[in-house]
Design a protein around this motif. Structure first.
Motif, PDB file in Angstrom:
ATOM      1  N   GLU A   1      30.833  37.321  34.927  1.00 33.55           N
ATOM      2  CA  GLU A   1      30.838  37.192  36.387  1.00 33.55           C
ATOM      3  C   GLU A   1      29.418  37.175  36.938  1.00 33.55           C
ATOM      4  OE1 GLU A   1      32.960  39.122  40.344  1.00 33.55           O
ATOM      5  OE2 GLU A   1      33.379  39.967  38.348  1.00 33.55           O
ATOM      6  N   ARG A   2      28.544  38.025  36.405  1.00 32.19           N
ATOM      7  CA  ARG A   2      27.145  38.023  36.862  1.00 32.19           C
ATOM      8  C   ARG A   2      26.478  36.686  36.547  1.00 32.19           C
ATOM      9  NH1 ARG A   2      27.229  43.224  34.597  1.00 32.19           N
ATOM     10  NH2 ARG A   2      26.146  42.451  32.726  1.00 32.19           N
ATOM     11  N   ARG A   3      26.788  36.140  35.385  1.00 31.83           N
ATOM     12  CA  ARG A   3      26.114  34.907  34.966  1.00 31.83           C
ATOM     13  C   ARG A   3      26.574  33.698  35.756  1.00 31.83           C
ATOM     14  NH1 ARG A   3      25.795  32.574  28.733  1.00 31.83           N
ATOM     15  NH2 ARG A   3      24.537  30.714  29.235  1.00 31.83           N
ATOM     16  N   TYR A   4      27.891  33.621  36.045  1.00 33.70           N
ATOM     17  CA  TYR A   4      28.434  32.405  36.652  1.00 33.70           C
ATOM     18  C   TYR A   4      28.889  32.582  38.093  1.00 33.70           C
ATOM     19  CZ  TYR A   4      28.307  30.636  31.894  1.00 33.70           C
ATOM     20  OH  TYR A   4      27.886  30.234  30.647  1.00 33.70           O
ATOM     21  N   GLY A   5      28.832  33.793  38.609  1.00 34.68           N
ATOM     22  CA  GLY A   5      29.095  34.007  40.024  1.00 34.68           C
ATOM     23  C   GLY A   5      30.546  34.053  40.436  1.00 34.68           C
ATOM     24  N   ALA A   6      31.450  34.218  39.482  1.00 37.32           N
ATOM     25  CA  ALA A   6      32.877  34.313  39.795  1.00 37.32           C
ATOM     26  C   ALA A   6      33.556  35.097  38.676  1.00 37.32           C
ATOM     27  CB  ALA A   6      33.501  32.927  39.931  1.00 37.32           C
ATOM     28  N   PRO A   7      34.683  35.741  38.976  1.00 33.43           N
ATOM     29  CA  PRO A   7      35.368  36.509  37.931  1.00 33.43           C
ATOM     30  C   PRO A   7      35.951  35.586  36.869  1.00 33.43           C
ATOM     31  CG  PRO A   7      36.130  37.130  40.132  1.00 33.43           C
ATOM     32  CD  PRO A   7      35.335  35.877  40.293  1.00 33.43           C
ATOM     33  N   PRO A   8      35.846  35.971  35.603  1.00 31.16           N
ATOM     34  CA  PRO A   8      36.484  35.176  34.546  1.00 31.16           C
ATOM     35  C   PRO A   8      37.995  35.334  34.590  1.00 31.16           C
ATOM     36  CG  PRO A   8      35.583  37.179  33.622  1.00 31.16           C
ATOM     37  CD  PRO A   8      35.152  37.146  35.064  1.00 31.16           C
ATOM     38  N   LYS A   9      38.685  34.407  33.954  1.00 29.78           N
ATOM     39  CA  LYS A   9      40.133  34.472  33.824  1.00 29.78           C
ATOM     40  C   LYS A   9      40.477  34.341  32.337  1.00 29.78           C
ATOM     41  CE  LYS A   9      40.852  34.776  38.234  1.00 29.78           C
ATOM     42  NZ  LYS A   9      41.391  36.020  38.851  1.00 29.78           N
ATOM     43  N   VAL A  10      41.270  35.269  31.862  1.00 26.70           N
ATOM     44  CA  VAL A  10      41.568  35.388  30.439  1.00 26.70           C
ATOM     45  C   VAL A  10      43.043  35.079  30.209  1.00 26.70           C
ATOM     46  CG1 VAL A  10      41.584  36.968  28.468  1.00 26.70           C
ATOM     47  CG2 VAL A  10      39.749  37.106  30.183  1.00 26.70           C
ATOM     48  N   GLY A  11      43.342  34.377  29.127  1.00 26.48           N
ATOM     49  CA  GLY A  11      44.738  34.052  28.861  1.00 26.48           C
ATOM     50  C   GLY A  11      44.974  33.682  27.423  1.00 26.48           C
ATOM     51  N   GLU A  12      46.166  33.198  27.158  1.00 26.97           N
ATOM     52  CA  GLU A  12      46.534  32.662  25.855  1.00 26.97           C
ATOM     53  C   GLU A  12      47.643  31.638  26.050  1.00 26.97           C
ATOM     54  OE1 GLU A  12      48.536  35.061  22.979  1.00 26.97           O
ATOM     55  OE2 GLU A  12      49.520  36.326  24.454  1.00 26.97           O
ATOM     56  N   ALA A  13      47.915  30.860  25.009  1.00 30.27           N
ATOM     57  CA  ALA A  13      48.926  29.807  25.087  1.00 30.27           C
ATOM     58  C   ALA A  13      49.851  29.924  23.893  1.00 30.27           C
ATOM     59  CB  ALA A  13      48.264  28.430  25.103  1.00 30.27           C
ATOM     60  N   ALA A  14      51.155  30.137  24.147  1.00 22.85           N
ATOM     61  CA  ALA A  14      52.119  30.350  23.069  1.00 22.85           C
ATOM     62  C   ALA A  14      53.428  29.665  23.422  1.00 22.85           C
ATOM     63  CB  ALA A  14      52.341  31.843  22.846  1.00 22.85           C
ATOM     64  N   PRO A  15      53.701  28.487  22.856  1.00 19.70           N
ATOM     65  CA  PRO A  15      54.902  27.732  23.238  1.00 19.70           C
ATOM     66  C   PRO A  15      56.225  28.431  22.963  1.00 19.70           C
ATOM     67  CG  PRO A  15      53.331  26.315  22.117  1.00 19.70           C
ATOM     68  CD  PRO A  15      52.823  27.713  21.983  1.00 19.70           C
ATOM     69  N   LEU A  16      56.256  29.352  22.004  1.00 18.46           N
ATOM     70  CA  LEU A  16      57.507  30.049  21.721  1.00 18.46           C
ATOM     71  C   LEU A  16      57.842  31.082  22.796  1.00 18.46           C
ATOM     72  CD1 LEU A  16      59.886  30.360  19.776  1.00 18.46           C
ATOM     73  CD2 LEU A  16      58.487  31.930  18.402  1.00 18.46           C
ATOM     74  N   TYR A  17      56.860  31.476  23.605  1.00 23.86           N
ATOM     75  CA  TYR A  17      57.109  32.487  24.632  1.00 23.86           C
ATOM     76  C   TYR A  17      58.213  32.054  25.598  1.00 23.86           C
ATOM     77  CZ  TYR A  17      52.926  35.277  23.444  1.00 23.86           C
ATOM     78  OH  TYR A  17      51.996  36.080  22.835  1.00 23.86           O
TER      79      TYR A  17
END
Length: 296
Positions: free
Chosen positions: A102-118
């Motif tokens: 966030e300090r480096r890019y000026g916005a909060p990061p967004k974290v996730g994952e991708a799982a087609p079976l979900y």
């Protein structure tokens, strides 16, 4: 390429396995400092989840899973549920790492994952809602006829499908009989047959989405036709960034990953599947209020 990537590529296999195990243990030890993810891409299989995920992790504010060479998913909510929350958290960046981004890019990061079976697994929607009720849920929906054939071609290419497409469709009820019920009765179990051979069943999208729609407000869910992703990847990517709360970030290219063009399907099989899915598609389009070319 990260330092971890360079170590992975340079080290012998035994050393790489040891390094990976050490990093997994470190991730678990620091799990209390690793927030849960902000978004999930939950399906559909063979619907472009890999491509969309690859686009997202090119955004400077979307970290990859930990360790750095992990792929797009932990498989926690289906295959690895018994490992527990600390193990799941170990895959994501620490609060300190998030703050640095966030300090480096000026916005909060967004974290996730991708799982087609979900999307398809009968227990995942409830598990996600209990653990991460604020998560943003992304769903890709592909023409179920094309999806089924692409799914079969993937299994065939991986050497786990000895049957032709028509034969595999005919064998699906017997191959998967009782597997859904077993997953519910034995919550820590996993079924390869349920994952591998569910060619027809996975295309009945609405029945698999109802548990998600019952647990998450509509504003937390984004439905994307896979055909739109293929036709307009830049626009779909931009829409996804806006949905998960990230600033615009244009990519140099939008390659298609894991592509298996669905050519060569027997016309009689195509006609049968098209007729089979017609009422399911109509109900889906009405329930979601979406215009889907293959549902018309």
């Amino acid at each position: 390429m990260t330092v971890l990537d360079r170590l992975k590529n340079a080290a012998p296999q035994g050393a790489r396995d040891g390094l990976r195990s050490a990093l997994v243990r470190y991730g678990e030890r620091t799990s209390a400092r690793r927030p849960l993810p902000d978004f999930l891409i939950v399906g559909t299989k063979r619907g472009g989840t890999t491509s969309l995920w690859r686009y997202l992790v090119q955004h400077p504010l979307v970290p990859r899973l930990f360790p750095a060479w992990n792929t797009k998913t932990s498989h926690y909510f289906e295959e690895n549920w018994s490992r527990g929350e600390a193990w799941y958290r170990s895959h994501f960046p620490t609060e300190r790492q998030r703050a640095a981004l966030e300090r480096r890019y000026g916005a909060p990061p967004k974290v996730g994952e991708a799982a087609p079976l979900y999307m398809f697994h009968p227990l995942v929607a409830g598990r996600v809602a209990d653990l991460m009720p604020q998560a943003r849920i992304i769903v890709l929906l592909r023409d179920p006829v094309e999806r089924a054939y692409s799914h079969w071609k993937e299994r065939r290419g991986e050497g786990v499908e000895p049957l032709g497409f028509a034969e595999a469709l005919a064998a699906e009820p017997e191959r998967t009989a009782g597997e859904r019920e077993r997953l519910i009765a034995e919550p820590d179990s996993f079924s390869e047959a349920f994952d591998w051979y569910s060619y027809r069943a996975r295309g009945r999208y609405l029945e698999h989405l109802e548990p998600w729609l019952a647990r998450f407000p509509r504003e937390q869910m984004l439905f994307l036709p896979s055909e739109t992703l293929y036709r307009d990847p830049a626009g779909t990517y931009a829409r996804t960034l806006d949905f998960i709360g990230l600033p615009r970030h244009d990519l140099e290219s939008y390659d298609v990953f894991n592509d298996r063009p669905s050519k060569g399907m027997d016309p009689a099989v195509r006609a049968e599947l098209t007729a089979y899915y017609r009422p399911f598609n109509a109900a889906l389009a009405e329930r979601l209020g979406l215009s889907l070319a293959w549902a018309e």
